[in-house]
Scaffold this motif. Structure first.
Motif, mmCIF file in Angstrom:
data_model
loop_
_atom_site.group_PDB
_atom_site.id
_atom_site.type_symbol
_atom_site.label_atom_id
_atom_site.label_comp_id
_atom_site.label_asym_id
_atom_site.label_seq_id
_atom_site.Cartn_x
_atom_site.Cartn_y
_atom_site.Cartn_z
ATOM 1 N N HIS A 21 -6.022 -5.289 -63.995
ATOM 2 C CA HIS A 21 -4.901 -5.748 -64.818
ATOM 3 C C HIS A 21 -4.051 -6.716 -63.999
ATOM 4 C CE1 HIS A 21 -2.288 -3.009 -62.596
ATOM 5 N NE2 HIS A 21 -3.178 -2.054 -62.820
ATOM 6 N N PHE A 22 -2.975 -7.224 -64.619
ATOM 7 C CA PHE A 22 -2.203 -8.273 -63.969
ATOM 8 C C PHE A 22 -1.603 -7.812 -62.631
ATOM 9 C CE2 PHE A 22 1.775 -10.746 -63.409
ATOM 10 C CZ PHE A 22 1.197 -11.993 -63.233
ATOM 11 N N GLY A 23 -1.180 -6.550 -62.562
ATOM 12 C CA GLY A 23 -0.597 -6.053 -61.318
ATOM 13 C C GLY A 23 -1.597 -6.089 -60.170
ATOM 14 N N SER A 24 -2.846 -5.696 -60.439
ATOM 15 C CA SER A 24 -3.843 -5.728 -59.369
ATOM 16 C C SER A 24 -4.287 -7.162 -59.086
ATOM 17 C CB SER A 24 -5.026 -4.817 -59.671
ATOM 18 O OG SER A 24 -5.294 -4.683 -61.029
ATOM 19 N N LEU A 25 -4.205 -8.053 -60.085
ATOM 20 C CA LEU A 25 -4.518 -9.469 -59.823
ATOM 21 C C LEU A 25 -3.543 -10.062 -58.810
ATOM 22 C CD1 LEU A 25 -6.177 -12.034 -60.529
ATOM 23 C CD2 LEU A 25 -4.406 -12.561 -62.220
ATOM 24 N N VAL A 26 -2.268 -9.683 -58.916
ATOM 25 C CA VAL A 26 -1.265 -10.181 -57.966
ATOM 26 C C VAL A 26 -1.632 -9.745 -56.546
ATOM 27 C CG1 VAL A 26 1.136 -9.896 -57.224
ATOM 28 C CG2 VAL A 26 0.620 -10.387 -59.632
ATOM 29 N N SER A 27 -2.024 -8.488 -56.381
ATOM 30 C CA SER A 27 -2.424 -8.004 -55.049
ATOM 31 C C SER A 27 -3.691 -8.696 -54.568
ATOM 32 C CB SER A 27 -2.659 -6.492 -55.075
ATOM 33 O OG SER A 27 -1.456 -5.814 -55.323
ATOM 34 N N ALA A 28 -4.652 -8.881 -55.470
ATOM 35 C CA ALA A 28 -5.890 -9.564 -55.087
ATOM 36 C C ALA A 28 -5.589 -10.990 -54.645
ATOM 37 C CB ALA A 28 -6.875 -9.567 -56.262
ATOM 38 N N SER A 255 0.307 -0.325 -64.608
ATOM 39 C CA SER A 255 -0.899 0.424 -64.283
ATOM 40 C C SER A 255 -1.555 0.811 -65.593
ATOM 41 C CB SER A 255 -0.562 1.686 -63.473
ATOM 42 O OG SER A 255 0.072 2.632 -64.307
ATOM 43 N N LYS A 256 -2.745 1.376 -65.459
ATOM 44 C CA LYS A 256 -3.429 1.834 -66.662
ATOM 45 C C LYS A 256 -2.572 2.882 -67.383
ATOM 46 C CE LYS A 256 -7.663 4.085 -68.043
ATOM 47 N NZ LYS A 256 -8.152 5.384 -67.584
ATOM 48 N N GLN A 257 -1.882 3.727 -66.586
ATOM 49 C CA GLN A 257 -1.075 4.798 -67.170
ATOM 50 C C GLN A 257 0.125 4.244 -67.950
ATOM 51 O OE1 GLN A 257 -2.263 4.929 -63.947
ATOM 52 N NE2 GLN A 257 -3.875 6.331 -64.577
ATOM 53 N N THR A 258 0.646 3.067 -67.536
ATOM 54 C CA THR A 258 1.812 2.504 -68.231
ATOM 55 C C THR A 258 1.384 1.422 -69.215
ATOM 56 O OG1 THR A 258 2.202 0.927 -66.417
ATOM 57 C CG2 THR A 258 3.368 3.026 -66.319
ATOM 58 N N GLY A 259 0.096 1.435 -69.587
ATOM 59 C CA GLY A 259 -0.356 0.584 -70.672
ATOM 60 C C GLY A 259 -0.663 -0.854 -70.301
ATOM 61 N N ALA A 260 -1.010 -1.112 -69.015
ATOM 62 C CA ALA A 260 -1.354 -2.480 -68.634
ATOM 63 C C ALA A 260 -2.628 -2.922 -69.351
ATOM 64 C CB ALA A 260 -1.560 -2.551 -67.121
ATOM 65 N N GLN A 261 -2.638 -4.183 -69.796
ATOM 66 C CA GLN A 261 -3.816 -4.701 -70.478
ATOM 67 C C GLN A 261 -4.831 -5.235 -69.475
ATOM 68 O OE1 GLN A 261 -2.349 -7.626 -73.253
ATOM 69 N NE2 GLN A 261 -2.048 -6.067 -74.832
ATOM 70 N N ALA A 262 -6.104 -5.139 -69.836
ATOM 71 C CA ALA A 262 -7.154 -5.726 -69.003
ATOM 72 C C ALA A 262 -7.004 -7.243 -68.994
ATOM 73 C CB ALA A 262 -8.525 -5.337 -69.545
ATOM 74 N N LEU A 263 -7.355 -7.857 -67.869
ATOM 75 C CA LEU A 263 -7.296 -9.317 -67.774
ATOM 76 C C LEU A 263 -8.364 -9.943 -68.658
ATOM 77 C CD1 LEU A 263 -6.942 -9.552 -63.912
ATOM 78 C CD2 LEU A 263 -5.190 -10.220 -65.568
ATOM 79 N N ASP A 264 -8.059 -11.133 -69.185
ATOM 80 C CA ASP A 264 -9.025 -11.888 -69.969
ATOM 81 C C ASP A 264 -9.815 -12.795 -69.011
ATOM 82 O OD1 ASP A 264 -10.487 -13.498 -71.611
ATOM 83 O OD2 ASP A 264 -8.793 -14.186 -72.830
ATOM 84 N N ALA A 265 -11.036 -12.359 -68.680
ATOM 85 C CA ALA A 265 -11.828 -13.080 -67.677
ATOM 86 C C ALA A 265 -12.300 -14.441 -68.175
ATOM 87 C CB ALA A 265 -13.026 -12.230 -67.251
#
Ligand SMILES: [Zn+2]
Length: 312
Positions: A21-28, A255-265
Motif C-alpha cells: 500500500h502507499f505507506g509501504s511504498l514510501v518506505s520502499a 496499514s491493512k488494518q486501517t483500510g489502506a488500499q492496494a497500489l495500482d501497479a
C-alpha cells in the motif's frame, strides 16, 4: 548479474500481511533512493516470520508490485521463514553468554504485577519475575536481559546509565530510550514458538551485512531494543533513518488494518510522485514520462532533502 558495490548495503523489508500500500511504498522508495544516492546495494527481505499473520500469496504480490514500480533488488530476496536456523543459533549464543533466560509468566501475571503502573503503548513492561529462576513454573518464552537502571544517587552523566540507549537517527535526530524503565526484559522467542521480530531483524541485518536501515518511523520505538541486542550479539549497529509514517484521515498509520488500499501497479508514476511529495522531495520534473526519468530526478532530490534535515 552486476557486482555488488562495496560499502553501503540497504534493504526494504515488507511483511506479507497484504498487498503493498502507499505507506509501504514510501518506505520502499526512501530505502531505494538512499541506496542509490550512496551508490550502494539495495536488498529485499520478506519478513514472513509471523506465521499466523502471513497471507498466502501476498509476498509474491509485493515482489511483483515492487518490480512494476521500478524497484529491482541487487540480490535475490531473502525470506525470514527460511532463516529460522539463524535465529536459533543466535538464541543459543545468547543462552550461552547468559544474556537471555526462560520466562514462565503468563500475560495476565505480568499485567497483575503492575496494576496501576504505567504501560508502554499496549506492551507491558516486564517486571523481571523470572530473572532469578522460573519459581517452579514451566518455561514459556525466552527473554533478553536489559541493563539495570542507574540508581538515583549515581551521577546523571551521559555514560552513567547503562540502560539508556542513545543513537542518532539520520532523519529524526538524536534519540534515547531507557530500556530498564520504558521497555523491560523483552521476548526473543515467544510462548507460541514464534521468533520475535526484534531477534529476526537484528540477526538478518547483521548476517546480510546491512550498513543503513531506512524504514518508517513506526519502528523508531523498536530501535533501542535492536541496538542493545546488537551489542549483546557483538554485531555492528547500522545507521538508522526513519521516515515519517503515512496516516489516514483519522490520523492512524496506514496499514491493512486501517483500510489502506492496494497500489495500482498499472499507474506507478502517479503513486511514486505522491510518495516523493510525502518525503518532501522537490522534483524538477513534475510530469516525468518514464520511471527512469523519475528515478534520476528523485535521487538528486533525495540528496538535497537529506542535506536539509536537522540531523544532517
Ligand atoms: Zn517471567
Amino acid at each position: 548479474m552486476s557486482a555488488t558495490p562495496q560499502g553501503y548495503r540497504g534493504r526494504f523489508a515488507p511483511s506479507p500481511t497484504g498487498p503493498l500500500h502507499f505507506g509501504s511504498l514510501v518506505s520502499a522508495l526512501a530505502s531505494w533512493l538512499d541506496a542509490r544516492a550512496h551508490g550502494g546495494a539495495w536488498l529485499v527481505r520478506v519478513e514472513d516470520i509471523d506465521g499466523p499473520r502471513t497471507v498466502p500469496g501476498a509476498a509474491e504480490d509485493i515482489l511483483a508490485t515492487l518490480a512494476a514500480f521500478g524497484f529491482h533488488a541487487d540480490e535475490p530476496p531473502e525470506w525470514q521463514s527460511r532463516r529460522t536456523g539463524l535465529y536459533r543459533g543466535a538464541l543459543d549464543r545468547l543462552i550461552a553468554s547468559g544474556h537471555v533466560y526462560p520466562c514462565g509468566c503468563t500475560r495476565k501475571e505480568i499485567a497483575d504485577s503492575q496494576l496501576g503502573a504505567h504501560q508502554r503503548n499496549t506492551t507491558l513492561i516486564y517486571p523481571g519475575t523470572c530473572r532469578d529462576g522460573l519459581h517452579g513454573k514451566p518455561a514459556r518464552a525466552w527473554r533478553l536481559r536489559v541493563p539495570d537502571a542507574a540508581t538515583a544517587d549515581e551521577p546523571a552523566g551521559a555514560h552513567a546509565n547503562p540502560a539508556l540507549i542513545r543513537f542518532d537517527d539520520r532523519w529524526q535526530g538524536p534519540q534515547h530510550q531507557n530500556l530498564a524503565t520504558e521497555v523491560g526484559d523483552f521476548v526473543l522467542l515467544r510462548a507460541d514458538g514464534q521468533w520475535a521480530y526484534q531477534l529476526a531483524v537484528v540477526v538478518d541485518d547483521a548476517q546480510q551485512r546491512i550498513t543503513h536501515v531506512v524504514r518508517g518511523a513506526d519502528l523508531l520505538d523498536s530501535t533501542a531494543r535492536q541496538v542493545w541486542l546488537q551489542q549483546c550479539l557483538g554485531v555492528p549497529t547500522p545507521a538508522y533513518l526513519h521516515v515519517p509514517v503515512v496516516t489516514n484521515a483519522d490520523g492512524e498509520k496506514l496499514s491493512k488494518q486501517t483500510g489502506a488500499q492496494a497500489l495500482d501497479a498499472s499507474r506507478p508514476l502517479e503513486a511514486l510522485m505522491a510518495a516523493a511529495r510525502h518525503l518532501g522531495l522537490e522534483l524538477h520534473d513534475t510530469a516525468p514520462a518514464t520511471l527512469a526519468a523519475f528515478q534520476l530526478d528523485a535521487i538528486d532530490a533525495w540528496k538535497r532533502r537529506l542535506a536539509q534535515l536537522p540531523a544532517a
